[in-house]
Design an enzyme around this catalytic site. Structure first.
Site, PDB file in Angstrom:
ATOM      1  N   ASP A  25       0.761  -0.885   0.060  1.00  0.00           N
ATOM      2  CA  ASP A  25      -0.406   0.312   0.123  1.00  0.00           C
ATOM      3  C   ASP A  25       1.302   1.270  -0.224  1.00  0.00           C
ATOM      4  O   ASP A  25       2.207   1.500   0.508  1.00  0.00           O
ATOM      5  CB  ASP A  25      -1.029  -0.428   1.073  1.00  0.00           C
ATOM      6  CG  ASP A  25      -2.091   0.820   0.973  1.00  0.00           C
ATOM      7  OD1 ASP A  25      -2.433   1.642  -0.174  1.00  0.00           O
ATOM      8  OD2 ASP A  25      -2.863   1.347   2.219  1.00  0.00           O
ATOM      9  N   HIS A  42       1.958   3.391  -9.462  1.00  0.00           N
ATOM     10  CA  HIS A  42       1.998   2.173  -8.711  1.00  0.00           C
ATOM     11  C   HIS A  42       2.748   1.555 -10.510  1.00  0.00           C
ATOM     12  O   HIS A  42       2.632   0.814 -10.382  1.00  0.00           O
ATOM     13  CB  HIS A  42       0.466   1.899 -10.172  1.00  0.00           C
ATOM     14  CG  HIS A  42      -0.620   2.260  -9.080  1.00  0.00           C
ATOM     15  ND1 HIS A  42      -0.974   1.687  -8.002  1.00  0.00           N
ATOM     16  CD2 HIS A  42      -1.759   2.749  -9.483  1.00  0.00           C
ATOM     17  CE1 HIS A  42      -1.953   2.129  -7.536  1.00  0.00           C
ATOM     18  NE2 HIS A  42      -2.674   2.789  -8.399  1.00  0.00           N
ATOM     19  N   LEU A 136      10.799 -20.315  -5.255  1.00  0.00           N
ATOM     20  CA  LEU A 136       9.431 -19.150  -4.201  1.00  0.00           C
ATOM     21  C   LEU A 136       8.518 -19.842  -5.281  1.00  0.00           C
ATOM     22  O   LEU A 136       8.137 -18.880  -5.821  1.00  0.00           O
ATOM     23  CB  LEU A 136      10.074 -18.135  -4.600  1.00  0.00           C
ATOM     24  CG  LEU A 136       9.292 -16.994  -3.156  1.00  0.00           C
ATOM     25  CD1 LEU A 136       9.788 -16.687  -2.776  1.00  0.00           C
ATOM     26  CD2 LEU A 136       8.710 -16.213  -4.601  1.00  0.00           C
TER      27      LEU A 136
HETATM   28  C1  IPE Z   1      -5.516  -2.301   0.316  1.00  0.00           C
HETATM   29  O1  IPE Z   1      -5.169  -1.540  -0.650  1.00  0.00           O
HETATM   30  C2  IPE Z   1      -5.604  -2.657  -1.826  1.00  0.00           C
HETATM   31  C3  IPE Z   1      -4.216  -3.149  -2.101  1.00  0.00           C
HETATM   32  C4  IPE Z   1      -2.944  -2.451  -1.730  1.00  0.00           C
HETATM   33  C5  IPE Z   1      -4.031  -3.615  -3.565  1.00  0.00           C
HETATM   34  P1  IPE Z   1      -6.341  -0.272  -0.185  1.00  0.00           P
HETATM   35  O2  IPE Z   1      -5.765   1.031  -0.433  1.00  0.00           O
HETATM   36  O3  IPE Z   1      -7.286  -0.519  -1.708  1.00  0.00           O
HETATM   37  O4  IPE Z   1      -6.946  -0.434   0.628  1.00  0.00           O
HETATM   38  P2  IPE Z   1      -7.750   0.824   1.916  1.00  0.00           P
HETATM   39  O5  IPE Z   1      -8.891   1.110   0.467  1.00  0.00           O
HETATM   40  O6  IPE Z   1      -6.931   2.097   2.434  1.00  0.00           O
HETATM   41  O7  IPE Z   1      -8.853  -0.361   2.788  1.00  0.00           O
HETATM   42  C1  IPE Z   2      -1.745  -0.236  -3.311  1.00  0.00           C
HETATM   43  O1  IPE Z   2      -1.554   1.871  -3.324  1.00  0.00           O
HETATM   44  C2  IPE Z   2      -2.358  -0.462  -4.945  1.00  0.00           C
HETATM   45  C3  IPE Z   2      -3.515  -0.399  -4.909  1.00  0.00           C
HETATM   46  C4  IPE Z   2      -4.041  -0.441  -4.099  1.00  0.00           C
HETATM   47  C5  IPE Z   2      -4.045  -1.129  -6.183  1.00  0.00           C
HETATM   48  P1  IPE Z   2      -2.065   2.662  -3.452  1.00  0.00           P
HETATM   49  O2  IPE Z   2      -3.072   3.156  -4.761  1.00  0.00           O
HETATM   50  O3  IPE Z   2      -3.791   2.062  -2.551  1.00  0.00           O
HETATM   51  O4  IPE Z   2      -1.771   4.048  -2.413  1.00  0.00           O
HETATM   52  P2  IPE Z   2      -2.515   4.992  -2.043  1.00  0.00           P
HETATM   53  O5  IPE Z   2      -3.039   3.883  -0.659  1.00  0.00           O
HETATM   54  O6  IPE Z   2      -3.342   6.027  -2.182  1.00  0.00           O
HETATM   55  O7  IPE Z   2      -1.710   5.687  -1.229  1.00  0.00           O
HETATM   56 MG    MG Z   3      -4.188   2.549  -0.773  1.00  0.00          MG
END
Ligand code: IPE
Ligand code: IPE
Ligand code: MG
Length: 268
Positions: A25, A42, A136
């Site tokens: 995240d 991303h 792995l």
């Molecule tokens: C969880 O992160 C999903 C991934 C990292 C793929 P999110 O950013 O979607 O989660 P919330 O919305 O903060 O709970």
């Molecule tokens: C995690 O990073 C990746 C996905 C959920 C696809 P985020 O896109 O949730 O990044 P933040 O949390 O908004 O910084």
């Molecule tokens: Mg996020």
């Protein structure tokens, strides 16, 4: 160490978690901090994956499960979704030689049938190509949600049970035998990847301390470790930090430490 055991480049002493599950995240915040579009976060998040996966191999981790795209992430703007799907597709194609070189076996968990067919095609091609690799196991959670996984498992069980009693719906002994057969192992066998062992260590980057619908069944006894590091800034050192924190934990699974086992129970 036997002569057939490969030398680790950067070994970690002590017990290394066999299965590590990561919520990657913070990509969006990383991009925003640099004045870039979320998709740049991303892209950077995918770019660092290779180093992290190689470090996991070096450290002796056997299975890495990475949360790439949640069932709830479809709520995001179309532009971001398109960028994420394109990235998944190119990652699958570009990483094939790396997976083969490192003997990585690819798996995915999640609702496959809701993914764009071109993305699914590249995923399946990579799964097929890497299926005999014995290094792995890299399990990518794509269009994954734990509540959906449990719902899908219940549907499979209902289908099995109803076909078993179809011919004789009033046969009480058959119904009772089916009821007996449903235990934790049986339910696990209906999840997206039935052969996957439960994670030992859960890592979430980006500072949030929540599960976000990740592996709710499987994480029952995992050790949880959270870091403020945003995923694109994650390095092998951060992974090592998580493993070292794991090594300080005592896993009791509801029982007692061996040294505590003589203590009288004062819990009543
Ligand atoms: C969880 O992160 C999903 C991934 C990292 C793929 P999110 O950013 O979607 O989660 P919330 O919305 O903060 O709970
Ligand atoms: C995690 O990073 C990746 C996905 C959920 C696809 P985020 O896109 O949730 O990044 P933040 O949390 O908004 O910084
Ligand atoms: Mg996020």
């Amino acid at each position: 160490m036997s002569s057939s055991t490969p030398m680790l480049k950067s070994p970690i002493l002590g017990q290394v978690p066999a299965h590590v599950a990561i919520v990657m995240d913070g990509n969006g915040r990383w991009a925003q901090k640099q004045g870039l579009a979320r998709s740049a976060g991303h892209i950077q998040g995918a770019a660092i994956l290779e180093k992290v996966v190689e470090a996991a191999i070096d450290f002796g981790i056997k299975r890495l499960t990475l949360y790439c795209f949640s069932h709830e992430n479809w709520k995001r703007p179309k532009e971001e979704l398109d960028a994420l799907m394109a990235l998944l597709k190119s990652y699958m194609k570009e990483q094939r030689p790396v997976f083969m070189k490192n003997k990585i076996r690819l798996r995915i968990i999640g609702r496959r049938n809701e993914l764009p067919s071109d993305v699914l095609h590249e995923i399946d091609e990579t799964i097929r190509l890497t299926s005999a690799n014995d290094g792995l196991t890299l399990a990518l959670a794509i269009n994954y949600g734990a509540r959906q996984e449990i719902t899908d498992a219940v549907k499979k069980i209902v289908r099995e049970v109803s076909s078993a009693i179809q011919n004789d719906p009033n046969d009480q002994t058959k119904i009772e035998a089916l009821e007996q057969a449903i235990d934790e192992k049986y339910i696990s066998s209906k999840l997206y990847d039935p052969e996957a062992p439960d994670p030992d260590l859960f890592i979430r980057t980006g500072g949030e301390q929540r599960l976000s619908n990740y592996l709710l069944w499987q994480l029952s006894y995992a050790e949880l470790w959270f870091t403020n590091v945003l995923w694109p800034d994650f390095t092998p050192e951060t992974l090592k930090e998580g493993i070292l924190a794991y090594q300080k934990r005592q896993r009791r699974y509801g029982g007692l430490n061996s040294t505590d086992s003589q203590k009288p129970c004062d819990c009543k």
